[in-house]
Design a protein around this motif. Structure first.
Motif, mmCIF file in Angstrom:
data_model
loop_
_atom_site.group_PDB
_atom_site.id
_atom_site.type_symbol
_atom_site.label_atom_id
_atom_site.label_comp_id
_atom_site.label_asym_id
_atom_site.label_seq_id
_atom_site.Cartn_x
_atom_site.Cartn_y
_atom_site.Cartn_z
ATOM 1 N N SER A 141 29.023 67.761 80.171
ATOM 2 C CA SER A 141 30.163 67.894 79.249
ATOM 3 C C SER A 141 29.674 68.023 77.807
ATOM 4 C CB SER A 141 31.105 66.694 79.386
ATOM 5 O OG SER A 141 30.478 65.514 78.933
ATOM 6 N N VAL A 142 28.590 67.346 77.480
ATOM 7 C CA VAL A 142 28.045 67.436 76.119
ATOM 8 C C VAL A 142 27.431 68.818 75.912
ATOM 9 C CG1 VAL A 142 26.455 66.422 74.450
ATOM 10 C CG2 VAL A 142 27.637 64.940 76.083
ATOM 11 N N ASN A 143 26.765 69.323 76.938
ATOM 12 C CA ASN A 143 26.216 70.681 76.859
ATOM 13 C C ASN A 143 27.325 71.704 76.648
ATOM 14 O OD1 ASN A 143 23.451 70.403 77.014
ATOM 15 N ND2 ASN A 143 23.478 70.182 79.234
ATOM 16 N N ILE A 144 28.416 71.553 77.354
ATOM 17 C CA ILE A 144 29.527 72.503 77.221
ATOM 18 C C ILE A 144 30.026 72.492 75.771
ATOM 19 C CG2 ILE A 144 31.928 72.997 77.899
ATOM 20 C CD1 ILE A 144 31.220 71.722 80.663
ATOM 21 N N ALA A 145 30.080 71.303 75.197
ATOM 22 C CA ALA A 145 30.609 71.164 73.832
ATOM 23 C C ALA A 145 29.605 71.607 72.760
ATOM 24 C CB ALA A 145 31.021 69.716 73.587
ATOM 25 N N GLY A 146 28.360 71.811 73.155
ATOM 26 C CA GLY A 146 27.334 72.188 72.172
ATOM 27 C C GLY A 146 26.776 70.982 71.429
ATOM 28 N N GLY A 147 27.029 69.787 71.954
ATOM 29 C CA GLY A 147 26.486 68.575 71.333
ATOM 30 C C GLY A 147 25.025 68.369 71.715
ATOM 31 N N VAL A 148 24.434 67.352 71.114
ATOM 32 C CA VAL A 148 23.024 67.049 71.385
ATOM 33 C C VAL A 148 22.984 65.755 72.209
ATOM 34 C CG1 VAL A 148 20.770 66.546 70.346
ATOM 35 C CG2 VAL A 148 22.386 68.058 69.168
ATOM 36 N N ILE A 149 22.254 65.830 73.325
ATOM 37 C CA ILE A 149 22.162 64.651 74.191
ATOM 38 C C ILE A 149 21.011 63.770 73.742
ATOM 39 C CG2 ILE A 149 21.568 63.918 76.547
ATOM 40 C CD1 ILE A 149 22.991 66.680 77.308
ATOM 41 N N TYR A 150 21.295 62.489 73.549
ATOM 42 C CA TYR A 150 20.206 61.533 73.306
ATOM 43 C C TYR A 150 20.207 60.586 74.506
ATOM 44 C CZ TYR A 150 17.023 58.275 71.143
ATOM 45 O OH TYR A 150 15.931 57.492 70.900
ATOM 46 N N PRO A 151 19.196 60.717 75.385
ATOM 47 C CA PRO A 151 19.221 59.911 76.605
ATOM 48 C C PRO A 151 18.936 58.437 76.322
ATOM 49 C CG PRO A 151 17.483 61.600 76.691
ATOM 50 C CD PRO A 151 18.025 61.595 75.295
ATOM 51 N N MET A 152 19.706 57.574 76.945
ATOM 52 C CA MET A 152 19.446 56.120 76.865
ATOM 53 C C MET A 152 18.830 55.710 78.202
ATOM 54 S SD MET A 152 22.877 54.515 75.141
ATOM 55 C CE MET A 152 23.993 55.065 76.424
ATOM 56 N N PRO A 153 17.541 55.373 78.225
ATOM 57 C CA PRO A 153 16.912 55.010 79.498
ATOM 58 C C PRO A 153 17.548 53.755 80.101
ATOM 59 C CG PRO A 153 15.273 55.365 77.773
ATOM 60 C CD PRO A 153 16.608 55.338 77.097
ATOM 61 N N LEU A 154 17.861 53.807 81.375
ATOM 62 C CA LEU A 154 18.340 52.616 82.099
ATOM 63 C C LEU A 154 17.205 52.177 83.011
ATOM 64 C CD1 LEU A 154 21.993 53.598 83.165
ATOM 65 C CD2 LEU A 154 21.173 52.705 80.979
ATOM 66 N N LEU A 155 16.541 51.099 82.640
ATOM 67 C CA LEU A 155 15.358 50.661 83.381
ATOM 68 C C LEU A 155 15.639 49.355 84.106
ATOM 69 C CD1 LEU A 155 12.748 51.325 80.521
ATOM 70 C CD2 LEU A 155 13.343 52.833 82.445
ATOM 71 N N ALA A 156 15.041 49.235 85.291
ATOM 72 C CA ALA A 156 15.247 48.023 86.097
ATOM 73 C C ALA A 156 14.869 46.780 85.287
ATOM 74 C CB ALA A 156 14.423 48.118 87.369
ATOM 75 N N GLU A 157 13.773 46.874 84.500
ATOM 76 C CA GLU A 157 13.322 45.682 83.762
ATOM 77 C C GLU A 157 14.290 45.269 82.652
ATOM 78 O OE1 GLU A 157 11.505 48.461 84.210
ATOM 79 O OE2 GLU A 157 10.288 48.970 82.458
ATOM 80 N N ASN A 158 15.211 46.167 82.276
ATOM 81 C CA ASN A 158 16.243 45.809 81.279
ATOM 82 C C ASN A 158 17.612 45.634 81.934
ATOM 83 O OD1 ASN A 158 14.353 46.041 79.235
ATOM 84 N ND2 ASN A 158 14.803 48.196 78.885
ATOM 85 N N LYS A 159 17.623 45.285 83.190
ATOM 86 C CA LYS A 159 18.872 45.132 83.955
ATOM 87 C C LYS A 159 19.696 46.431 83.928
ATOM 88 C CE LYS A 159 20.365 41.316 81.865
ATOM 89 N NZ LYS A 159 21.183 40.168 81.527
#
Ligand SMILES: Cc1ncc(COP(=O)(O)O)c(C=O)c1O
Length: 393
Positions: free
Chosen positions: A133-151
């Protein structure tokens, strides 16, 4: 004429779902019994009163017109449901918007709010429409890593200030898909504080709000003080009442965000079929005994699958919620190889984790959309597959 998809469409990552579906069809054509645990479409039926309401209203020829933003009874019913289930008060006329499934809202929200160059914080791994949906809008994605060690929670403090200055929206989902982790109130409180400080709209996807196991609390993001000032929450009848094919869901919370989405949607669709809306009203205002029975059934499935997999020596985290198991695969494989081999050799279809983002690599998502005996059989087949593999090694 040779038509080529637009760059935006080309960037969407849905093809792996199609590849898995094709591979499954090939295996079936070869005479294999495939246990399909790939797609998260509930196999349970909706409550019988939902089916009856839908069919009664469908017999009335006066109910076939456009419904636009939907009937007020639906918004009232969502208000009732949120108060009963999550202790959240909503103004039905301005804090509730009906959707053609939560996917409809998730797909269109970014276009309604994001300008080219605006940043959106998106979980990785995450449900694919967030990124698309962000790509469709032309926005910029900033990924937030979801890691097991951070619940599986994003490290908000690690996001650079220069990114936050350009960020307009963040997407979170607890419990989510494919990551089934829950969040507690203190995490949501932190998110509200963070969103206020940096003026970011929080989008919480709560599609699995009623599939929470082991007596864990069901926490709506909107139940946290101040959440409505900065956030909205998507929800749906798809998984809660097994009405996935009916295409009805809703978004609740911040009035301004809801108003903007409603105005955009008024150009796109003309509302959900009236009988479906009435069936949804019946479901949302029912006595909710159905929901407890359903949670129990999913818990039985989860336990059958996990204990079966453990017997094969594959240690898999017990999902606290949702209809999925998010399983770290044994070492020596990548997600796609593992998923493809599992179809071909074991007759079990799952989704490779990289379909949900770079950090999904090393995992597969298993959907608990078959009865417990089929899930146990799937675990047995996986056991044989893993044994055969380790003998070959
Ligand atoms: C996390 C999540 N959000 C939203 C959706 C969309 O559901 P629907 O459009 O049926 O409400 C799904 C569907 O699988 C999902 O897994």
């Amino acid at each position: 004429m040779n038509l080529v998809a637009s760059e935006k469409v080309k960037r969407m990552s849905a093809s792996i779902f199609q590849e898995i579906a094709n591979r499954k069809q090939e295996a079936i054509k070869d005479g294999k019994d495939v246990i399909d645990l790939s797609v998260g479409s509930p196999d349970f039926p909706p409550p019988s009163f939902v089916v009856e309401t839908l069919s009664d209203y469908a017999k009335d020829p006066s109910k076939y017109g456009y419904t636009l933003k939907g009937i007020p009874e639906f918004n009232e019913a969502v208000g009732f449901f949120y108060k009963q289930r999550y202790a959240v008060e909503l103004k039905p006329s301005s804090e509730v918007l009906q959707l053609m499934g939560s996917q409809d809202g998730l797909a269109h929200l970014a276009t309604a709010l994001i300008n080219p160059g605006d940043y959106v914080l998106v979980p990785d791994p995450g449900y694919p429409i967030y990124e698309a949906s962000v790509n469709i809008a032309g926005g910029v994605i900033y990924p937030m890593p979801l890691l097991a060690e951070n619940k599986f929670q994003p490290e908000l403090d690690a996001i650079p200030l220069e990114v936050l200055h350009k960020t307009k929206m963040m997407i979170i989902s607890y419990p989510g898909n494919p990551v089934t982790a829950l969040a507690d109130k203190s995490f949501f409180e932190k998110v509200v504080e963070f969103a206020k400080l940096h003026e970011i709209l929080v989008v919480h996807d709560f599609a699995y709000s009623e599939l929470i196991f082991d007596g864990n609390p069901q926490i709506s993001f909107l139940s946290v003080p101040g959440a409505k000032e900065v956030g909205i929450e998507f929800n749906s009848l798809s998984k809660t009442f097994n009405m996935a094919g009916c295409r009805i869901g809703y978004v609740v919370g911040n009035e301004q965000a809801i108003d903007i989405l409603a105005s955009f949607k008024s150009h796109i669709d003309y509302g959900v079929f009236y009988p479906i809306q009435m069936a949804a009203v019946m479901a949302l205002t029912s006595d909710f005994s159905f929901l407890q029975t359903q949670v129990n059934e999913y818990e039985i499935r989860r336990d059958a699958l996990i204990s079966g997999l453990e017997k094969s020596g594959w240690q898999v985290t017990k999902s606290p919620a949702t209809m999925f198991v998010w399983a770290r695969i044994p070492s020596g494989w990548n997600s796609r190889e593992f998923a493809f081999e599992l179809i071909d050799q074991a007759g079990v279809a799952v989704i490779p984790g990289d379909a949900f983002g770079d950090l999904g690599e090393g995992y597969v998502r298993i959907a608990m959309v078959q009865p417990p005996d089929r899930l146990s059989l799937a675990a047995e087949r996986i056991h044989e597959f893993l044994m055969g593999y380790s003998l070959k090694k």
